[in-house]
Design a protein around this motif. Structure first.
Motif, PDB file in Angstrom:
ATOM      1  N   SER A 170       1.072   5.370  -6.550  1.00 24.41           N
ATOM      2  CA  SER A 170       2.092   5.253  -5.511  1.00 24.41           C
ATOM      3  C   SER A 170       2.664   6.616  -5.177  1.00 24.41           C
ATOM      4  N   LYS A 196      -0.219   6.537   2.671  1.00 20.43           N
ATOM      5  CA  LYS A 196       0.366   6.209   1.364  1.00 20.43           C
ATOM      6  C   LYS A 196       1.875   6.405   1.317  1.00 20.43           C
ATOM      7  N   ASN A 215       0.811  -1.216   0.000  1.00 17.60           N
ATOM      8  CA  ASN A 215       0.000   0.000   0.000  1.00 17.60           C
ATOM      9  C   ASN A 215       0.840   1.261   0.000  1.00 17.60           C
ATOM     10  N   VAL A 216       2.040   1.200   0.606  1.00 22.73           N
ATOM     11  CA  VAL A 216       2.938   2.368   0.613  1.00 22.73           C
ATOM     12  C   VAL A 216       4.065   2.207  -0.399  1.00 22.73           C
TER      13      VAL A 216
END
Length: 492
Positions: free
Chosen positions: A223, A140, A83-84
């Motif tokens: 991203s 994020k 997710n990051v």
């Protein structure tokens, strides 16, 4: 036990109960013994008793949520890394951030519990924990995730410290079974949350999540590299959000019950009666806290070390398959959780000190067995199950044991919780380095055996220190009684 926490943080619920619990079953030495009034058993009304049970149930629910909130990071770690837009190795700092937050939260909570209403502070910490769980999937960037995880850890530290103090304030000398039940709730939550995570993520985790491929995958086109200004956004995998939101919602509901308890009104007469209660302080109060700090440092360090490294030890040193090593890890935590559940009933008929002695014996015997037969898969299975069972009751029993001799305030609880946190952070880190330098030696097993021997030797020292003033006081009382008897006979 008739006791008072600091007046500025007097617990409204405690005044409703007419005290923290029944009178002591045996005489105990403390500085204010002569000034301490004897509580009456009939002083606790039926409504207060019902409220006390309800408060206890809310604390159980809170620790169930605490176990779930701490345990959910493991099964969702890879998804958070994706997710990051990072790989697992570059995101390991979130564990350090969470541990540092728990450490700071324990220190801050110990101070705040001296000046704030306990139930209110627990409700606020639960609310902050819930908010942290909601925010984590939306982070994020790795830096923001680590910061949020640190704040989340601080809220967890406050809750961990406060719930232990509050359960003792509610039940006093009868608190040992409830202390065991409180920590069983934590173990149960940690056991259940992987099932919840598997339900949410099991059918959607893609193969890319288990590798470290090109990070500019199309699924990650939002991203941080693509948009460096993007800090918060909904995760690409909404099931990750569902997993954290489910636990966060549960914890939010529990916080609502805590706030409802805070707004429960009590009479002025009961408040003034509670403020007149005296606390109990052992002659060697600070020394006992320091020894318990060391006791929990090595106990928790050994527990986390074994649970963290037994998988890799079994595969590299013993030669087990990964599936077998995973089962070995499960049997350790399974027996750990099961024996915490059984300890609820054992604590009703056994003294906390007796349970600690039995746990120490089991830990020494099982860890020695593991060291002697470190190459045998069968012995590893047997030793792991016995070691997990032996470690289960030590922490809650240690708190209940200390409460028999001295009042555990918020600062006192924070002190030994900090010892446990430092053991959690330091010992596994050192063992990881040593195991890498000496791969042919069972460093993990040596650590567990050394810690078991240390705690087994330390506890008799703690017991002697706690009971020595009591023995002297009993002798003085007997001497005074003999003198009174001689004086009465001479008058006759």
């Amino acid at each position: 036990m008739h006791r008072r926490l600091p007046a500025a943080a007097s617990l409204e619920l405690e005044t409703e109960f007419g005290g923290a619990g029944p009178p002591p079953a045996a005489p105990r030495h403390h500085d204010a013994a002569a000034a301490e009034p004897e509580p009456k058993a009939v002083a606790v009304p039926r409504t207060g008793s019902a409220l006390r049970w309800f408060t206890t149930a809310v604390l159980y629910a809170a620790f169930l949520g605490l176990g779930m909130s701490v345990g959910i990071l493991g099964p969702t770690f890879q998804d958070l890394a994706t997710n990051v837009n990072r790989n697992i190795s570059s995101l390991s700092l979130i564990f350090v951030g969470r541990a540092s937050g728990v450490l700071c939260g324990s220190m801050i909570g110990g101070i705040l519990f001296e000046y704030m209403n306990h139930v209110l502070l627990l409700g606020l910490s639960m609310l902050a924990t819930s908010a942290g769980l909601y925010l984590i999937p939306f982070c994020k960037t790795a830096a923001l995730l680590i910061i949020v995880m640190s704040v989340f850890g601080a809220a967890v530290g406050v809750l961990d410290t406060g719930a232990n103090v509050l359960i003792l304030a509610l039940w006093g000398d009868k608190g040992a079974p409830h202390m065991q039940a409180l920590h069983f709730s934590f173990a149960l939550g940690a056991f259940l949350v992987p099932l919840l995570a598997k339900l949410a993520l099991g059918t959607t985790v893609s193969a890319e999540n288990h590798t470290e491929p090109d990070l500019h995958h199309p699924a990650l086109n939002r991203s941080p590299e693509a948009d460096p200004d993007l800090l918060f956004a909904a995760p690409d995998d909404l099931n990750l959000l569902w997993a954290y939101a489910s636990v966060g919602t549960y914890i939010f509901v529990v916080s609502v019950f805590l706030f409802a308890l805070f707004f429960k009104k009590t009479s002025k007469h009961e408040k003034s009666a509670a403020s007149a209660q005296e606390s109990r302080r052992a002659k060697h109060h600070k020394a006992l806290l320091c020894l318990l700090f060391l006791f929990f440092f090595f106990y928790v360090g050994a527990e986390i070390t074994y649970g963290s490294y037994i998988f890799s030890f079994a595969t590299t040193h013993v030669g087990l398959e990964e599936s077998e090593a995973a089962g070995l890890n499960s049997i350790f935590w399974g027996t750990f959780a099961a024996c915490r559940g059984l300890a609820i009933f054992f604590a009703a008929c056994l003294q906390p000190g007796t349970m600690i002695v039995l746990s120490n014996i089991g830990s020494v015997v099982s860890s020695l067995f593991l060291v002697l037969f470190d190459k045998s898969p069968l012995c590893l299975w047997i030793g792991s199950s016995v070691y997990g069972a032996s470690m289960a009751t030590t922490f809650p029993s240690g708190i209940s044991w200390l409460e028999q001799y001295t009042t555990i305030s918020g600062k006192s609880a924070a002190f030994f919780v900090i010892g446990a946190c430092l053991g959690d952070m330091a010992i596994p880190a050192v063992i990881g380095i040593l195991q890498g330098q000496y791969p042919d030696l069972p460093v993990v097993l040596y650590t567990c055996l050394g810690s078991a021997i240390f705690t087994a030797v330390l506890f008799p020292v703690m017991y002697k220190l706690a009971t020595l003033p009591l023995d002297r006081q009993q002798k003085e009382n007997r001497k005074n009684e003999d003198q009174k008897a001689l004086s009465s006979s001479s008058r006759l």
